[in-house]
Write a protein that holds these residues in place. Structure first.
Motif, PDB file in Angstrom:
ATOM      1  N   GLY A  13      73.727  35.138  52.484  1.00 51.62           N
ATOM      2  CA  GLY A  13      73.433  36.424  53.110  1.00 51.62           C
ATOM      3  C   GLY A  13      72.224  37.144  52.570  1.00 51.62           C
ATOM      4  O   GLY A  13      71.930  38.259  53.015  1.00 51.62           O
ATOM      5  N   ALA A  14      71.471  36.536  51.645  1.00 49.98           N
ATOM      6  CA  ALA A  14      70.316  37.228  51.053  1.00 49.98           C
ATOM      7  C   ALA A  14      69.260  37.517  52.105  1.00 49.98           C
ATOM      8  O   ALA A  14      68.695  38.618  52.153  1.00 49.98           O
ATOM      9  N   ALA A  15      68.967  36.539  52.963  1.00 50.45           N
ATOM     10  CA  ALA A  15      67.913  36.719  53.964  1.00 50.45           C
ATOM     11  C   ALA A  15      68.277  37.834  54.947  1.00 50.45           C
ATOM     12  O   ALA A  15      67.430  38.675  55.301  1.00 50.45           O
ATOM     13  N   GLU A  16      69.551  37.846  55.374  1.00 54.47           N
ATOM     14  CA  GLU A  16      69.971  38.863  56.344  1.00 54.47           C
ATOM     15  C   GLU A  16      69.951  40.260  55.739  1.00 54.47           C
ATOM     16  O   GLU A  16      69.508  41.224  56.386  1.00 54.47           O
TER      17      GLU A  16
ATOM     18  N   ASP B 261      60.022  36.302  50.748  1.00 50.91           N
ATOM     19  CA  ASP B 261      59.814  36.921  49.438  1.00 50.91           C
ATOM     20  C   ASP B 261      60.847  38.018  49.179  1.00 50.91           C
ATOM     21  O   ASP B 261      61.299  38.202  48.045  1.00 50.91           O
ATOM     22  N   ALA B 262      61.203  38.764  50.223  1.00 49.26           N
ATOM     23  CA  ALA B 262      62.207  39.819  50.068  1.00 49.26           C
ATOM     24  C   ALA B 262      63.556  39.230  49.673  1.00 49.26           C
ATOM     25  O   ALA B 262      64.254  39.759  48.794  1.00 49.26           O
TER      26      ALA B 262
ATOM     27  N   ALA C 122      81.467  39.983  46.527  1.00 46.96           N
ATOM     28  CA  ALA C 122      81.366  38.616  46.022  1.00 46.96           C
ATOM     29  C   ALA C 122      80.009  38.007  46.321  1.00 46.96           C
ATOM     30  O   ALA C 122      79.551  37.117  45.607  1.00 46.96           O
ATOM     31  N   ASP C 123      79.353  38.489  47.399  1.00 46.87           N
ATOM     32  CA  ASP C 123      78.049  37.951  47.775  1.00 46.87           C
ATOM     33  C   ASP C 123      77.310  38.996  48.597  1.00 46.87           C
ATOM     34  O   ASP C 123      77.795  40.117  48.810  1.00 46.87           O
ATOM     35  N   PHE C 124      76.124  38.628  49.068  1.00 44.51           N
ATOM     36  CA  PHE C 124      75.297  39.567  49.832  1.00 44.51           C
ATOM     37  C   PHE C 124      75.898  39.867  51.202  1.00 44.51           C
ATOM     38  O   PHE C 124      75.688  40.959  51.746  1.00 44.51           O
ATOM     39  N   ASP C 125      76.610  38.924  51.768  1.00 49.33           N
ATOM     40  CA  ASP C 125      77.257  39.184  53.057  1.00 49.33           C
ATOM     41  C   ASP C 125      78.250  40.344  52.935  1.00 49.33           C
ATOM     42  O   ASP C 125      78.327  41.212  53.815  1.00 49.33           O
TER      43      ASP C 125
ATOM     44  N   ALA D  67      68.110  41.233  53.164  1.00 47.99           N
ATOM     45  CA  ALA D  67      66.708  41.583  52.922  1.00 47.99           C
ATOM     46  C   ALA D  67      66.041  42.080  54.198  1.00 47.99           C
ATOM     47  O   ALA D  67      65.257  43.032  54.182  1.00 47.99           O
ATOM     48  N   GLN D  68      66.379  41.447  55.329  1.00 52.49           N
ATOM     49  CA  GLN D  68      65.832  41.894  56.613  1.00 52.49           C
ATOM     50  C   GLN D  68      66.376  43.267  56.979  1.00 52.49           C
ATOM     51  O   GLN D  68      65.633  44.125  57.482  1.00 52.49           O
ATOM     52  N   ARG D  69      67.673  43.488  56.719  1.00 54.10           N
ATOM     53  CA  ARG D  69      68.269  44.809  56.994  1.00 54.10           C
ATOM     54  C   ARG D  69      67.556  45.892  56.212  1.00 54.10           C
ATOM     55  O   ARG D  69      67.373  47.018  56.700  1.00 54.10           O
ATOM     56  N   LEU D  70      67.102  45.583  54.998  1.00 59.09           N
ATOM     57  CA  LEU D  70      66.434  46.560  54.144  1.00 59.09           C
ATOM     58  C   LEU D  70      64.930  46.600  54.376  1.00 59.09           C
ATOM     59  O   LEU D  70      64.208  47.313  53.668  1.00 59.09           O
ATOM     60  N   GLY D  71      64.462  45.853  55.359  1.00 57.80           N
ATOM     61  CA  GLY D  71      63.062  45.935  55.760  1.00 57.80           C
ATOM     62  C   GLY D  71      62.081  45.443  54.723  1.00 57.80           C
ATOM     63  O   GLY D  71      60.902  45.798  54.767  1.00 57.80           O
ATOM     64  N   GLY D  72      62.527  44.615  53.787  1.00 55.62           N
ATOM     65  CA  GLY D  72      61.611  44.099  52.771  1.00 55.62           C
ATOM     66  C   GLY D  72      61.079  45.163  51.842  1.00 55.62           C
ATOM     67  O   GLY D  72      60.053  44.957  51.179  1.00 55.62           O
ATOM     68  N   PHE D  73      61.778  46.308  51.750  1.00 53.62           N
ATOM     69  CA  PHE D  73      61.296  47.418  50.930  1.00 53.62           C
ATOM     70  C   PHE D  73      61.710  47.185  49.477  1.00 53.62           C
ATOM     71  O   PHE D  73      62.906  47.134  49.171  1.00 53.62           O
TER      72      PHE D  73
END
Length: 663
Positions: free
Chosen positions: A235-238, A219-220, A265-268, A240-246
């Protein structure tokens, strides 16, 4: 012509004046007075509209379903949404408001700072008399009764949201808000929802409370992609995990990527920019929109609300070091005697009650949570909250790090996961404030590496060797920290069964300590203990017994029988006796050590449990399977409770118990 002096003498009016005062000298012709009257009272400009969602909502289906059920079938109880700032409480309420509005339910959104004016305006919109509302504006209790009678008589269902009620007294300055005597009341005709940082059950008595948590990884990642408008960006999942789903962090990151698309250019790419400095998120968000809330300012509001509990804010700083990365902080590790004299001890007023109140205040504000995963309470802080808090320590950083280090060294080796994480964070803070080669920084690195070794983590030998070389090179081989690092290197080698290399390191340490401090110094005797331990692991029982016995004699002559080194040496003497079949002598050693550890640290200390483990081992050697099983059941339970189910000691006990049972 009048006398000017006489006119000046009479240019005064005794007593009170009501209305317009006109003083006139000579008048020729007519006088016309135009009284402007009392200026009209300015009408309060309030907004009762709910905010609109700009992106789809993720991860709140169960909570929204429960709230929607309460809206459809009101039970007279308000619903309280609690959690730290930025966790998405208002977003949940806005999503509920949108669902309600789509079904024809009246929605009223009350914002902080204008509760009374908004409630009266709401009553007028429901058909109440505007003149009556104006008359009641100065009498809040009568006004509240009138408003709620209007709500109760509404022919249409309604949803009433009190948003961001971080000062509950605004709803009722004299009673608990949920007591139903002020602006907050329950009703059968509609649903009342409150969003607040204050998670105090005493404040919200008789209301139903829902805790709003961070989003799960899937969901994050979806929320992050929605905010950025990049559904397929890698890179969205990585991230989002770095940000702790906050949720607030996800929103800020998504908007920053959308705004600065020429940079990222992207989330990575954004993740690489963010690195290990979460505060960069605030900088980018503020550059994109200066009106945007930042992570730091969101939690500043929470810490500002702690003014009535002054010890809470410095305790929050301390926990941001001890509880980094979501690590559990055992409450018993907040030893009051160690906290005294540090930044948490304001004006020498610290005691158990004060610490408990500070912990409760942080819990109420949603900055920490209290859990009981095993037998004792632990504190947890969201990793992102802790990270932002550390970035704002400033001049308080080293003082807070010193206190954290002191607490971590008290009850050492009792909570290895906690100690490993805590020393890692303290070392990072000290490296940033004192420098990477400062002796205090290296001491914290050494404590981190030692906990890593005791947890049998991969790379422990290489880590210990590198640290020993670095300390010797930076501080000199004779510096106390360098000598500790040398000893630790030997311990890591011995733990990995590299016994010959370990013996060489311990011999080198022994020669240095003997020359510097004498053969009977604590450090020299510690090196001798480890040399005897290496002989024991090699099976050279005679050499080992001689080494341990001489060590016990030397230490008991100066430090007494409760010295830690003496207790470890006696355990090893018991192991030697057991290896030779001297079971009675072995039992005497183990029972003596158990009694002394219980006297020194208490019966639940891991080293007392270690003595019980040896007694179970001895029972197994004697062929007493039932006694061995009883000991190992107790040992497994105690280690699971005190050091955790994944600790190497717990796994060792669990495996031994399985062997005893023939599993």
């Amino acid at each position: 012509m009048p006398d000017p002096a006489s006119a000046q003498r009479h240019n005064s009016v005794p007593g009170s004046v009501h209305g317009t005062l006109l003083q006139v000298g000579d008048v020729h012709g007519s006088i016309h007075l135009h009284d402007a009257g009392t200026p009209p009272k300015e009408e309060p400009d309030v907004c009762l509209d709910a905010p609109r969602l700009t992106t789809p909502i993720h991860g709140r289906h169960a909570l929204l379903e429960a709230l929607d059920q309460a809206l459809t079938h009101p039970d007279g109880r308000p619903r309280i949404l609690t959690g730290p700032g930025g966790i998405g409480k208002s977003t949940v309420a806005a999503a509920l408001a949108e669902k309600a509005r789509n079904r024809g339910v009246l929605v009223f959104w009350i914002r902080p700072g204008s509760v009374a004016e908004s409630m009266l305006e709401m009553a007028v919109e429901l058909g109440g008399d505007p003149a009556q509302a104006a008359r009641l504006a100065g009498t809040p209790r009568r006004a509240a009764r009138w408003v709620w009678r209007t709500l109760a008589s509404s022919p249409e269902p309604w949803l009433l949201v009190f948003d961001n009620v971080d000062q509950p007294a605004e709803l009722d300055p004299e009673n608990a808000p949920a007591a139903g005597l002020g602006w907050l009341r329950g009703a059968d005709r509609g649903l009342v929802v409150v969003t607040t940082r204050v998670a105090d059950p005493v404040v919200w008595t008789h209301a139903a409370t829902h805790s709003v948590a961070e989003l799960d990884p899937a969901d994050a990642a979806a929320a992050l992609a929605d905010h950025a408008g990049l559904p397929d960006s890698p890179g969205a999942a990585e991230l989002a995990q770095r940000l702790g789903g906050f949720p607030l962090a996800l929103s800020l990151a998504g908007r920053a990527v959308a705004t600065h698309h020429s940079l990222f250019a992207d989330f990575d790419a954004f993740h690489a920019y963010l690195g290990d400095v979460a505060a960069r998120l605030d900088t980018l968000a503020q550059n994109a929109d200066p009106r945007q809330r930042s992570m730091a300012s969101t939690w500043t509001v929470s810490t500002d609300l702690l003014a009535s509990t002054p010890h809470a804010a410095p305790l929050f700083d301390l926990l941001a070091l001890l509880g980094a990365n979501g690590t559990e902080v055992p409450v018993r590790r907040l030893v009051v005697d160690e906290l005294r004299g540090g930044p948490v001890d304001l004006a020498d007023t610290l005691d158990e009650t004060t610490v408990a109140r500070a912990i409760n205040a942080l819990t109420v504000q949603g900055l920490i949570t209290i859990e009981r995963p095993r037998s004792a309470p632990v504190i947890q802080m969201h990793p992102l909250i802790a990270e932002i808090a550390r970035s704002r320590l400033g001049e308080r950083a080293e003082e807070t790090a010193s206190l954290a280090d002191r607490l971590l060294r008290t009850q050492r080796d009792r909570d290895l996961v906690f100690e490993h994480a805590g020393h890692t964070t303290v070392a990072q803070v000290r490296a940033a404030t004192l420098g990477e080669d400062h002796s205090d920084t290296l001491a914290s690195e050494l404590a981190r590496s030692r906990a890593m070794m005791l947890r049998r983590r991969p790379g422990m030998v290489d880590d210990a060797a590198a640290l020993a070389r670095r300390a010797a090179t930076t501080l000199g081989p004779e510096h106390p920290v360098a000598l500790q690092a040398l000893h630790h290197h030997g311990d890591a080698l011995a733990a990995a069964d590299e016994l010959a290399h370990a013996a060489d390191i311990y011999t080198q340490e022994w020669e240095l300590r003997r020359r510097l401090h004498g053969p009977d110094s604590d450090g020299a005797l510690g090196a001798r203990h480890q040399l005897a331990m290496v002989a024991l692991k090699r099976g050279d029982l005679d050499t080992a017994k001689t080494g341990f016995s001489s060590l016990v004699a030397a230490k008991e002559a100066t430090d007494g029988p409760l010295d830690t080194t003496v207790l470890f040496a006696r355990v090893n003497l018991g192991c030697i006796a057991m290896g030779r079949g001297d079971h009675d002598d072995a039992e005497a050693c183990f029972q003596e050590v158990l009694a002394r550890w219980c006297e020194r640290e208490g019966p639940d200390h891991p080293d007392a449990t270690d003595a019980r483990y040896h007694l179970g081992w001895l029972a197994w050697e004697r062929g007493d399977t039932k006694a061995a099983e009883r000991w190992l059941i107790q040992v497994t339970q105690e280690w699971e409770s005190s050091v955790g189910p994944d600790d190497p000691r717990t796994e060792l006990a669990r495996g031994f118990l399985a062997t005893i049972r023939g599993e």
